[in-house]
Design a protein around this motif. Structure first.
Motif, PDB file in Angstrom:
ATOM      1  N   ASP A  11      -0.332  -7.483  -0.108  1.00  0.00           N
ATOM      2  CA  ASP A  11      -0.216  -6.251   0.610  1.00  0.00           C
ATOM      3  C   ASP A  11       0.614  -6.301   1.655  1.00  0.00           C
ATOM      4  O   ASP A  11       0.751  -5.586   2.748  1.00  0.00           O
ATOM      5  CB  ASP A  11      -1.604  -5.787   1.349  1.00  0.00           C
ATOM      6  N   ARG A  12       1.554  -7.582   1.672  1.00  0.00           N
ATOM      7  CA  ARG A  12       2.803  -7.686   2.593  1.00  0.00           C
ATOM      8  C   ARG A  12       3.933  -7.937   1.706  1.00  0.00           C
ATOM      9  O   ARG A  12       3.856  -8.230   0.386  1.00  0.00           O
ATOM     10  CB  ARG A  12       2.471  -8.778   3.462  1.00  0.00           C
ATOM     11  N   LEU A  52       5.967  -4.468  11.065  1.00  0.00           N
ATOM     12  CA  LEU A  52       5.558  -3.910   9.693  1.00  0.00           C
ATOM     13  C   LEU A  52       5.146  -5.342   8.817  1.00  0.00           C
ATOM     14  O   LEU A  52       5.687  -6.339   9.230  1.00  0.00           O
ATOM     15  CB  LEU A  52       6.751  -3.234   8.921  1.00  0.00           C
ATOM     16  N   PRO A  53       4.376  -4.910   7.829  1.00  0.00           N
ATOM     17  CA  PRO A  53       4.045  -6.294   7.078  1.00  0.00           C
ATOM     18  C   PRO A  53       4.923  -6.516   6.132  1.00  0.00           C
ATOM     19  O   PRO A  53       5.003  -6.538   5.001  1.00  0.00           O
ATOM     20  CB  PRO A  53       2.677  -5.764   6.485  1.00  0.00           C
ATOM     21  N   VAL A  54       6.181  -6.981   6.745  1.00  0.00           N
ATOM     22  CA  VAL A  54       7.373  -7.417   5.994  1.00  0.00           C
ATOM     23  C   VAL A  54       7.687  -8.694   6.646  1.00  0.00           C
ATOM     24  O   VAL A  54       8.173  -8.897   7.720  1.00  0.00           O
ATOM     25  CB  VAL A  54       8.625  -6.470   5.997  1.00  0.00           C
ATOM     26  N   THR A 209       2.802  -2.336  -8.022  1.00  0.00           N
ATOM     27  CA  THR A 209       1.663  -1.597  -8.495  1.00  0.00           C
ATOM     28  C   THR A 209       0.626  -1.754  -7.334  1.00  0.00           C
ATOM     29  O   THR A 209      -0.401  -1.209  -7.260  1.00  0.00           O
ATOM     30  CB  THR A 209       1.186  -1.976  -9.898  1.00  0.00           C
ATOM     31  N   ASP A 210       1.109  -2.447  -6.197  1.00  0.00           N
ATOM     32  CA  ASP A 210      -0.028  -2.361  -5.243  1.00  0.00           C
ATOM     33  C   ASP A 210       0.588  -2.133  -3.708  1.00  0.00           C
ATOM     34  O   ASP A 210       1.735  -1.189  -3.887  1.00  0.00           O
ATOM     35  CB  ASP A 210      -0.298  -4.068  -5.181  1.00  0.00           C
ATOM     36  N   ALA A 211      -0.012  -2.610  -2.785  1.00  0.00           N
ATOM     37  CA  ALA A 211       0.288  -1.885  -1.452  1.00  0.00           C
ATOM     38  C   ALA A 211       1.945  -2.188  -1.302  1.00  0.00           C
ATOM     39  O   ALA A 211       2.747  -1.505  -0.231  1.00  0.00           O
ATOM     40  CB  ALA A 211      -0.296  -2.690  -0.327  1.00  0.00           C
ATOM     41  N   ARG A 212       2.508  -2.687  -1.914  1.00  0.00           N
ATOM     42  CA  ARG A 212       3.915  -3.246  -1.821  1.00  0.00           C
ATOM     43  C   ARG A 212       4.730  -2.221  -2.171  1.00  0.00           C
ATOM     44  O   ARG A 212       6.211  -1.803  -1.576  1.00  0.00           O
ATOM     45  CB  ARG A 212       4.497  -4.553  -2.403  1.00  0.00           C
ATOM     46  N   GLY A 213       4.308  -1.238  -2.991  1.00  0.00           N
ATOM     47  CA  GLY A 213       5.156  -0.175  -3.682  1.00  0.00           C
ATOM     48  C   GLY A 213       5.472   0.844  -2.325  1.00  0.00           C
ATOM     49  O   GLY A 213       6.496   1.220  -2.020  1.00  0.00           O
ATOM     50  N   GLU A 214       4.494   1.102  -1.450  1.00  0.00           N
ATOM     51  CA  GLU A 214       4.770   1.866  -0.401  1.00  0.00           C
ATOM     52  C   GLU A 214       5.655   1.498   0.641  1.00  0.00           C
ATOM     53  O   GLU A 214       6.394   2.040   1.330  1.00  0.00           O
ATOM     54  CB  GLU A 214       3.283   2.451   0.244  1.00  0.00           C
ATOM     55  N   LEU A 215       5.391   0.034   0.975  1.00  0.00           N
ATOM     56  CA  LEU A 215       6.293  -0.467   1.789  1.00  0.00           C
ATOM     57  C   LEU A 215       7.577  -0.671   1.437  1.00  0.00           C
ATOM     58  O   LEU A 215       8.533  -0.439   2.322  1.00  0.00           O
ATOM     59  CB  LEU A 215       5.826  -1.942   2.052  1.00  0.00           C
TER      60      LEU A 215
END
Ligand code: PRT
Ligand code: ZN
Length: 304
Positions: A11-12, A52-54, A209-215
Motif C-alpha cells: 500500500d506504499r 504521501l506513502p511514497v 491492482t492494489d493501493a499503489r494504483g491510485e498513488l
C-alpha cells in the motif's frame, strides 16, 4: 518496516533513485516539487515518505532496472541509456521486457555515441567491420551493429572507456557524451549517435491492482503538472482588440489566452500561459506587433 518485500501487494509506492551521481539531486528535487517529502536518512538506503506513502530507495543507477524487474521497486528514475541497455540485453537473450519508460524528465541529457580517433575520417557504419569497440553498453551496441549489418568485437568495460583506444584495448569506443570535452581530451571525435538519452521515470509494464494504483495516478498527475510548468511563464500585456490575432501568432506555444476588457471596447489585457522560453527577442517582437506593458511571471503551481 522492511524496505524490501519483493513484488507482493503493497500500500506504499517505492521509487528507486540514484544515491549519488548526476541524477540524484535533480531526481529528488523533481519528486519534492511534486509535494513529496521524506524522513531524511540520506546516508542510508531508504527514505520513508511522510507527506504521501511514497518511499525512496537510494541505489546505484545500474541497479535500478534490476530492482524494477524484481518488483522490489515500483518506479525508478534512471537514464534512458541504462533502461534501454537492460531492454536490449534482455531482448538479445530472448527475454520479455519487464519495465518501460513512463515519462521523459528533461534533465541528465546525453548521447550514446560511437567515437573514433580524431585523425580518422568517418565513412559510415561499414567502416567498423572487424574492429574492436570498447563500451559499457554492449546490449545497445550489439543491437545497433545487428541493424547495420556490422560484425565487430565488443570489448566490455565498466569504466574509463575513453582511454581504451590509447591503451590499445580497442579501435573505437561507444560511450556517453554530453559536452564532448572528454572525447576531445582523449583525441576522439563523435561519429554516430546510437541513442539520445535523458533521465526518465521507468515503471512496470502492467498497472497496479492494489493501493499503489491510485498513488501512481496521483504521482503521475503531479509530475505532469510540474513538467508542463518547468519552462512555462505567464505572459501579461495589453493591446488593441484588433491586434490580438497577430500577437497570438507570435505565441504558437501558448495556451488559449484570457482576455479582459480594459478601456472601453478597444483595449484588452491578456494573460497567456506560454510553454517556450520567453527571450528578450520574443518580447521585442511582441512589442513591435503592438503589445504594451509586457510582463513575464514565473508560474509556481497549476492544477488544471
Ligand atoms: O554510482 P552510480 O553507478 O550510480 O553512478 P554512475 O557513475 O554510473 O553514473 P553518473 O552519475 O556518472 O551518470 C548517471 C547518468 O547521467 C547516466 O546514466 C546518464 O544517463 C546521465 N549522463 C548525462 C551522463 C553524462 N551526461 C555524461 N556526460 N553520464 C555520464 N557522462 C560521462 C561521459 O561518458 C564522460 O565520460 O561524463 C563524462 C563527461 O562527459 P563530457 O562529454 O561532458 O566530457
Ligand atoms: Zn552507474
Amino acid at each position: 518496516m522492511s524496505p524490501v518485500n519483493g513484488g507482493a501487494t503493497r500500500d506504499r509506492l517505492r521509487i528507486a533513485i540514484q544515491k549519488s551521481g548526476r541524477l540524484s539531486e535533480p531526481a529528488r528535487a523533481l519528486l519534492a516539487s511534486c509535494g513529496l517529502s521524506w524522513r531524511e536518512s540520506r546516508d542510508k538506503l531508504f527514505c520513508y515518505g511522510e507527506t504521501l506513502p511514497v518511499d525512496l530507495l537510494l541505489v546505484r543507477d545500474d541497479d535500478i532496472p534490476g530492482l524494477l524487474a524484481d518488483g522490489v521497486c515500483d518506479y525508478g528514475i534512471v537514464g534512458r541509456n541504462v533502461l534501454e541497455e537492460q531492454a536490449a540485453d534482455r531482448a538479445l537473450r530472448g527475454l520479455p521486457a519487464v519495465s518501460k519508460e513512463v515519462r521523459p524528465l528533461g534533465f541528465g541529457g546525453c548521447r550514446l555515441d560511437i567515437a573514433i580517433p580524431e585523425a580518422q575520417a568517418w565513412d559510415g557504419p561499414q567502416q567498423l567491420q572487424g574492429t574492436r569497440i570498447a563500451t559499457s553498453y554492449p546490449g545497445l551496441l550489439q543491437r545497433w551493429l545487428d541493424v547495420e549489418g556490422v560484425q565487430a568485437t565488443i570489448v566490455n568495460l565498466s569504466g574509463s572507456v575513453e582511454i581504451a583506444p590509447r591503451l590499445g584495448q580497442a579501435d573505437v569506443i561507444c560511450d556517453l557524451v554530453s559536452s564532448g570535452a572528454t572525447l576531445t581530451a582523449n583525441q576522439l571525435k563523435p561519429a554516430v549517435t546510437l541513442l539520445r538519452s535523458e533521465a526518465v521515470l521507468a515503471g512496470p509494464m502492467r498497472a497496479f491492482t492494489d493501493a499503489r494504483g491510485e498513488l501512481a495516478a496521483l504521482l503521475l498527475r503531479r509530475l505532469d503538472g510540474v513538467l508542463r510548468l518547468r519552462d512555462s511563464r505567464l505572459l501579461m500585456f495589453q493591446s488593441s482588440r484588433a491586434g490580438v490575432p497577430a500577437l497570438l501568432k507570435l505565441l504558437p506555444d501558448a495556451e488559449p489566452p484570457t482576455l479582459l476588457q480594459v478601456d472601453g471596447a478597444e483595449t484588452v489585457a491578456l494573460q497567456v500561459l506560454c510553454h517556450g522560453e520567453m527571450t528578450w527577442q520574443r518580447l521585442e517582437d511582441l512589442k513591435h506587433a503592438g503589445a504594451a506593458g509586457l510582463m513575464v511571471l514565473p508560474v509556481e503551481r497549476m492544477l488544471a
